[in-house]
Write an enzyme that holds these catalytic residues in place. Structure first.
Site, PDB file in Angstrom:
ATOM      1  N   SER A 195       0.793  -0.928   0.184  1.00 13.96           N
ATOM      2  CA  SER A 195       0.213   0.011   0.183  1.00 13.96           C
ATOM      3  C   SER A 195       1.117   1.001   0.172  1.00 13.96           C
ATOM      4  O   SER A 195       0.236   2.127  -0.752  1.00 13.96           O
ATOM      5  CB  SER A 195      -0.765  -0.108   0.906  1.00 13.96           C
ATOM      6  OG  SER A 195      -0.545   0.043   2.588  1.00 13.96           O
ATOM      7  N   ARG A 199       0.047   3.592  -2.898  1.00 12.72           N
ATOM      8  CA  ARG A 199       0.075   4.875  -3.279  1.00 12.72           C
ATOM      9  C   ARG A 199       0.661   6.109  -3.531  1.00 12.72           C
ATOM     10  O   ARG A 199      -0.310   6.915  -4.105  1.00 12.72           O
ATOM     11  CB  ARG A 199      -0.159   5.188  -1.835  1.00 12.72           C
ATOM     12  CG  ARG A 199      -0.768   6.610  -0.600  1.00 12.72           C
ATOM     13  CD  ARG A 199      -0.985   6.819   0.578  1.00 12.72           C
ATOM     14  NE  ARG A 199      -1.319   5.605   1.693  1.00 12.72           N
ATOM     15  CZ  ARG A 199      -1.075   4.703   2.034  1.00 12.72           C
ATOM     16  NH1 ARG A 199       0.510   5.152   1.934  1.00 12.72           N
ATOM     17  NH2 ARG A 199      -2.142   4.296   2.796  1.00 12.72           N
ATOM     18  N   ASN A 203      -0.591   8.216  -7.374  1.00 12.57           N
ATOM     19  CA  ASN A 203      -0.533   9.705  -7.437  1.00 12.57           C
ATOM     20  C   ASN A 203      -0.513  10.500  -8.037  1.00 12.57           C
ATOM     21  O   ASN A 203      -1.023  11.207  -8.906  1.00 12.57           O
ATOM     22  CB  ASN A 203      -0.449   9.807  -5.778  1.00 12.57           C
ATOM     23  CG  ASN A 203      -2.208  10.052  -4.765  1.00 12.57           C
ATOM     24  OD1 ASN A 203      -2.694  10.783  -4.971  1.00 12.57           O
ATOM     25  ND2 ASN A 203      -2.081   8.994  -3.461  1.00 12.57           N
TER      26      ASN A 203
END
Lengths: 273, 156
Positions: A195, A199, A203
Site C-alpha cells: 500500500s 499509494r 498518485n
C-alpha cells in the site's frame, strides 16, 4: 511531440504510451529502467550533495540562508519522528528525512513540463524517457520494501526472534486464535509495503497522466483544426489549475510516505504485553 | 507495469542514501542546531545573571554611597565640633592671657601709683614741714614733732 520528425502526427494514445514507456535495458525481470534509475540517483545526489554541503559548513553561530532552510526541514522531520516514535534510534530520523526530501524531489519532477526533458533526450538519441521516478512502480516499491525489511530487522532485533514470532501468533486476539492471528499479521505486514508503494505510485502516475492528457489536448492544435486555439488555451488553463493542485499533492505524498514509515518503524520497536 | 531489476537497484541506492544521511548529514546538522540552542540558552542565562549582578552591584553601590555620606557627615560634624573646641580653647587662652596681662598691668599700675603716692606723701610732708617751718620759723623741731608728722603722712 515529435510531430515533424515522425512524419505523421502520433495519435493521443500513441503519444501517452510513448511517454509512459521507460528507457529499458534488458528483458523481463532482469530489465533495468535506465531513466528511472538515472533520475533517482540524480535527485539523490542533489539531495545528499546539498545537505552534505550544509553539514560540512554547518555554522553554530552564523548559519546561512540555505543552512536555515535545511535546518527547518531537519527540525520538521525531527518533530514528526519525536511525535510518533517513542524510544531512541539513530536510524529512524535520518531515514524519515531521506524519504521526505527524496520523494519530494521525485514528485517535483512531475511539474517539469512533460515534453521538456524527453525532447532534450531525443536530441541526444534517447527516445524514451520518464522523468518522474515516483511514477515507476519499481522505484516506489523499492523504497517501501526497504522500509519493510527495516521493520522486519528491527522487529527481530528489538523483540528477539521468539518475541516477534510470539507477537505474530498471539496478537491481537490471544493465543487461542493463533492461526487466525498469524494470517492477520501476515496480511497486515505484507499489505504495508504494497500500500505504501502503490499509494505514492498511484498518485503520481495519475498526476502525470493528467498532464499528458492536457498535453494531448493542447497538441490537437498541431492537427490544425479550427478548435486548435481553444485547445491550447484549454491546456494552459487546465494545466495551470492541475499544476497548482498538484503542488499540494507533491509534498502531501512525500509527507504521508514519511509518516507511515515512522509509524511502521515505531510499531516494530514496540513490544506488546 | 512490470517489476524488474530497477526495484533492486532502487533498494540499494536507497540503502546507500540512508547510510550517508545517517552517518554524515543528520548528526552534524542536528548537532549544530542543538549546540546553537544550548548557546542561546546559555547566553540568555548569562544575560539574566548579568542583569542580576548589575542590580546587585547597583544596590551595593547605593549602600556604599549612603555609608560614605553618613561618614562624611559624621566627619564634618566632628570637624566642626573640633574646630569649635579649638576656637573655644584659643579664646579661653587668649582671655586668660589678656586677664593675666591686665592683672599684671593693674598690679604694675598699683605699684606705680603706690610708689607715686608714697613719693607724693613724702614730698607733701616735707612740703608741709617746709611750709610750716616758714610759718612757724623754728618752732617745729623735726625731732619733737617727728611722731606727729609721721601720723600726718600716714593719713595722707
Amino acid at each position: 511531440m515529435a510531430v515533424e520528425n515522425a512524419g505523421h502526427a502520433p495519435s493521443g494514445s500513441e503519444y501517452i504510451l510513448h511517454h509512459l514507456t521507460n528507457l529499458t535495458q534488458g528483458e523481463g525481470t532482469s530489465a533495468l529502467h535506465l531513466d528511472s534509475v538515472f533520475f533517482s540517483v540524480l535527485l539523490a545526489v542533489l539531495f545528499v550533495g546539498s545537505f552534505a554541503l550544509v553539514a560540512r559548513k554547518a555554522s553554530v553561530t552564523k548559519p546561512g540562508k540555505f543552512q536555515l532552510f535545511v535546518e527547518v526541514l531537519v527540525d520538521f522531520v525531527d518533530t514528526q519522528v519525536r511525535d510518533s516514535f517513542q524510544g531512541t534510534s539513530k536510524l529512524v530520523a535520518p531515514l524519515a528525512l531521506t524519504i521526505f526530501c527524496w520523494v519530494l524531489l521525485f514528485n517535483f519532477m512531475d511539474l517539469v513540463p512533460v515534453d521538456l526533458l524527453p525532447k532534450a533526450g531525443e536530441a541526444f538519441g534517447i527516445h524514451y524517457m520518464k522523468v518522474v521516478p515516483s511514477t515507476d512502480l519499481n522505484i516506489t516499491l523499492g523504497m517501501s520494501l526497504t522500509v519493510f525489511l527495516l521493520c522486519m530487522f528491527y522487529s527481530v532485533k528489538i523483540k528477539g526472534a521468539w518475541g516477534f514470532a510470539k507477537e505474530l501468533l498471539t496478537h491481537p486476539f490471544g493465543p487461542w486464535m493463533a492461526p487466525f492471528n498469524l494470517l492477520l499479521n501476515f496480511i497486515e505486514h505484507l499489505a504495508r509495503p504494497v500500500s505504501l508503494g502503490l499509494r505514492l505510485y498511484g498518485n503520481l502516475y495519475a498526476g502525470e497522466m493528467i498532464f499528458l492528457l492536457l498535453a494531448v489536448l493542447g497538441g490537437s492544435f498541431a492537427l490544425a483544426s479550427v478548435t486548435g486555439i481553444g485547445a491550447v488555451i484549454g491546456q494552459l488553463i487546465l494545466g495551470t489549475v492541475w499544476g497548482l493542485f498538484h503542488i499540494l499533492v507533491i509534498p502531501l505524498q512525500a509527507f504521508i510516505f514519511m509518516v507511515l514509515t515512522i509509524v511502521y518503524l515505531a510499531q516494530a520497536h514496540e513490544t506488546h504485553h | 507495469m512490470n517489476i524488474n531489476l530497477t526495484l533492486v537497484v532502487q533498494m540499494m541506492v536507497f540503502a546507500i542514501v540512508i547510510w550517508v544521511v545517517m552517518k554524515f548529514i543528520w548528526p552534524i546538522i542536528l548537532g549544530a542546531m542543538n549546540e546553537r540552542e544550548a548557546k542561546i540558552a546559555a547566553g540568555l542565562a548569562a544575560a539574566e545573571q548579568g542583569q542580576k549582578d548589575l542590580s546587585e552591584a547597583k544596590s551595593r553601590a547605593d549602600e556604599v554611597i549612603k555609608e560614605a555620606r553618613t561618614r562624611a557627615l559624621a566627619i564634618e560634624s566632628q570637624a566642626r565640633t573640633q574646630a569649635n573646641q579649638i576656637i573655644e580653647e584659643a579664646r579661653k587662652a587668649a582671655s586668660l592671657e589678656g586677664e593675666k596681662a591686665l592683672a599684671s598691668a593693674k598690679s604694675q599700675i598699683e605699684l606705680e601709683s603706690n610708689r607715686a603716692r608714697d613719693a607724693l606723701r613724702g614730698q607733701v610732708v616735707s612740703l608741709a614741714v617746709a611750709g610750716a617751718r616758714r610759718v612757724l620759723e623754728k618752732e617745729i623741731d623735726q625731732k619733737a614733732h617727728g611722731e606727729l608728722l609721721d601720723q600726718l603722712a600716714a593719713k595722707l
